[in-house]
Design an enzyme around this catalytic site. Structure first.
Site, PDB file in Angstrom:
ATOM      1  CB  CYS A  66      -0.915  -0.032   1.222  1.00 31.65           C
ATOM      2  SG  CYS A  66      -1.888   1.471   1.436  1.00 31.65           S
ATOM      3  CB  CYS A  90       0.204   1.773   4.195  1.00 36.89           C
ATOM      4  SG  CYS A  90      -1.498   1.182   4.039  1.00 36.89           S
TER       5      CYS A  90
END
Length: 232
Positions: A124, A127
């Site tokens: 991600c 993230c």
């Protein structure tokens, strides 16, 4: 009977006039020889009465080869493998969660502390962009416990906790259970700061946490035990 006398000399000096006069006058071009050649002077006489004739016969001298020993140096470079971005922790108040049981134990042992759970994926990009700022926040709040949950390693638990987007955050505190949950990116990091300011107040919540959002902690533990029993 012919008499042959061989006189071996040193290296031929081309600048010497004696060498040039020893050749017949009909030879217009000087004879050049490689510098490593050696010449032997032969004096040939067919009879005692006839004058001897001289000629130079080149001898090929072989230079000894220098034996070159090749050394192969193999340098073993030990590189210290750097931790991946999701493996870095801000301090003792940031813990990696690898199973449902670890998650339950961390919440139970937190007591009255505010617990912030981050659900992330190693793939991600959002993230990864948010993570350094989350680490700084953890350093600024040593009284808050931060839990990191890898979505791919804990898919059944994340599914039970209704985690559908990443990064995702849960806020817990003692017997109050789950206080808040939301998705957040780096651009909206202020949401996390506001939630910390709201929930990290001086108060006491008596007793262990009994619920994780809409899911009861006991049901999570029971489901985990059933999965372990079926696999054995």
């Amino acid at each position: 009977m012919a008499v042959v006398i061989r006189l071996c000399g040193g290296l031929l000096d081309f600048s010497s006039s004696s060498f040039l006069t020893s050749f017949p006058s009909s030879c217009s071009q000087p004879i050049l020889a490689p510098p490593h050649r050696r010449f032997c002077k032969r004096v040939i006489s067919s009879s005692v009465s006839s004058p001897p004739t001289e000629e130079f016969v080149p001898q090929i001298g072989f230079k000894p080869r220098r034996r070159l020993t090749s050394f192969k140096v193999q340098a073993a470079v030990t590189e210290t493998e750097k931790p991946k971005w999701w493996e870095k922790n801000a301090g003792p108040n940031m813990i990696d969660i690898h199973s449902t049981q670890e998650f339950l134990n961390a919440l139970s042992q937190a007591g009255d502390k505010l617990v912030i759970v981050e659900f992330y994926g190693t793939w991600c990009a959002s993230c990864r962009a948010l993570f350094p700022k989350l680490c700084r926040t953890a350093e600024e709040h040593p009284d808050i416990l931060f839990l990191k949950v890898n979505f791919d390693e804990n898919k059944p638990m994340c599914k039970n906790l209704n985690v559908k987007v990443l990064p995702y955050f849960h806020f817990y505190r003692g017997a109050d259970g789950q206080l808040e949950s939301f998705s957040c990116s780096l651009a909206k990091f202020q949401k996390i700061k506001d939630a910390i300011q709201l929930h990290n107040t001086a108060r006491c919540s008596i007793g262990p946490p009994t619920g994780v959002g809409d899911v009861n902690l006991e049901s999570l533990s029971t489901a985990k035990d059933k999965v372990a029993g079926s696999s054995s």
